[in-house]
Design an enzyme around this catalytic site. Structure first.
Site, PDB file in Angstrom:
ATOM      1  N   ASP A  55     -34.299 -43.272 -63.033  1.00 18.40           N
ATOM      2  CA  ASP A  55     -33.099 -43.542 -63.261  1.00 18.40           C
ATOM      3  C   ASP A  55     -32.724 -43.674 -64.759  1.00 18.40           C
ATOM      4  O   ASP A  55     -33.598 -43.717 -65.404  1.00 18.40           O
ATOM      5  CB  ASP A  55     -32.145 -44.294 -62.793  1.00 18.40           C
ATOM      6  CG  ASP A  55     -30.709 -44.666 -62.461  1.00 18.40           C
ATOM      7  OD1 ASP A  55     -29.943 -43.719 -62.968  1.00 18.40           O
ATOM      8  OD2 ASP A  55     -30.308 -46.166 -63.166  1.00 18.40           O
ATOM      9  N   ASP A  57     -28.855 -45.409 -67.010  1.00 18.98           N
ATOM     10  CA  ASP A  57     -28.620 -46.073 -67.417  1.00 18.98           C
ATOM     11  C   ASP A  57     -28.925 -47.683 -66.445  1.00 18.98           C
ATOM     12  O   ASP A  57     -29.487 -47.104 -65.196  1.00 18.98           O
ATOM     13  CB  ASP A  57     -27.134 -46.063 -66.466  1.00 18.98           C
ATOM     14  CG  ASP A  57     -26.458 -44.546 -67.413  1.00 18.98           C
ATOM     15  OD1 ASP A  57     -26.328 -44.519 -69.082  1.00 18.98           O
ATOM     16  OD2 ASP A  57     -26.138 -43.976 -66.792  1.00 18.98           O
ATOM     17  N   SER A 173     -29.565 -39.374 -62.142  1.00 20.80           N
ATOM     18  CA  SER A 173     -28.622 -40.324 -62.503  1.00 20.80           C
ATOM     19  C   SER A 173     -27.531 -40.207 -61.888  1.00 20.80           C
ATOM     20  O   SER A 173     -26.651 -38.498 -61.834  1.00 20.80           O
ATOM     21  CB  SER A 173     -28.830 -40.081 -64.176  1.00 20.80           C
ATOM     22  OG  SER A 173     -27.392 -41.008 -64.569  1.00 20.80           O
TER      23      SER A 173
END
Length: 299
Positions: A55, A57, A173
């Protein structure tokens, strides 16, 4: 004398629990774990890791509180809006995957306030949110290029370790493709960016917790989901990875420390750069069928 860095998993192949002898299939009579050859042990520890998917963030960079939240507020101000997302409020909004989706939900909850009060059709609302998100993304990318958001511990090391071993690496993401690509190219470097695929933003119709982004990565890269390891930081990301049939480890981030990660394969504070580290060997262990010894492996 040089010593090896301990793994955060604190275990080696030889230390894993083994299947009872009576349950094994194939080895000749009297064969026990004490008779394993070095070759057999090596085969057990070198399972084919299909890919390592990150991922972005909260995993590559802890961006949410001091990155995305700040640039959302800056974009609101530039567009003449009076709303400002506080730290706790933004934490609740993060339960919604995707920045455009987050803003749409927030504005829809106050239809008589701006900007919704002046936008009477759904098409106008969608166009406004898209424009606002482009502005926010540009502000966020400027922040990354200015060096204001560092990588989390262990990220660069583990990416380099995987690429050196020939393990495909990608980033999956809900953020915009531009924002994710900027993080990869600026913080991991242009050479890494050339070989790390980015799957992000509106490439899929449904965002996390739906598994679509991970399924897209698996289809595009030809991955075996059962032998793919995902690194996530949130409950919705964990749900997405597990729904895609993948292994998932969690590195908790600023907003996710109290979330339920009981379904995760492993949970860590971070990937580690010091005395304790999550290594590629650790990730291979997650997809290894320990004690899958047959008559073809002879001591």
């Amino acid at each position: 004398m040089a010593t090896s860095t301990p793994s955060l998993m604190s275990r080696s192949c030889s230390g894993l629990r083994t299947t009872p002898k009576s349950a094994r299939v194939g080895p000749r009579a009297g064969y026990t774990t004490r008779h394993r050859s070095a070759r057999a042990r090596t085969l057990q520890c070198s399972a084919a890791l299909s890919a390592l998917l990150f991922d972005c963030d909260g995993v590559l960079v802890d961006t949410e509180k001091d990155g995305h939240r700040v640039t959302f507020n800056a974009a609101f101000k530039q567009k003449g809006l009076t709303c400002e997302w506080g730290v706790e409020e933004y934490g609740e909004l993060l339960k919604i995957g995707g920045g455009k989706e987050r803003m749409t939900k927030y504005f829809s909850d106050s239809p008589d306030a701006e900007p919704w009060a002046s936008l009477k059709t759904e098409a106008d609302q969608q166009a406004y949110v898209k424009e606002l998100h482009l502005l926010k993304t540009a502000l966020f990318s400027d922040m990354i290029r200015a060096g204001l958001m560092p990588l989390r511990p262990g990220v660069a090391r583990l990416v380099a370790e995987a690429l050196a071993a020939g393990v495909p690496v990608a980033v999956c993401s809900t953020s915009s493709e531009e924002a994710v690509s900027t993080i990869v190219s600026v913080l991991l470097g242009e050479e890494v960016a050339k070989v790390v695929r980015v799957f992000a933003g509106d490439m899929v119709p449904k965002k996390k917790p739906a598994p679509d982004i991970y399924l897209l990565a698996a289809e595009t890269l030809g991955l075996d989901p059962a032998k793919t390891v995902v690194v996530e930081d949130s409950a919705i990301g964990l749900r997405a990875a597990k729904s895609a049939g993948m292994k998932c480890i969690v590195t908790k981030s600023g907003y996710t420390g109290d979330e339920d990660f009981s379904k995760a394969d492993l949970v860590f504070p971070n990937l580690g750069d010091g005395a304790m580290q999550v290594t590629l060997k650790d990730l291979r262990m997650l997809v290894t069928e320990v004690d899958s010894i047959t008559g073809s492996i002879v001591p």
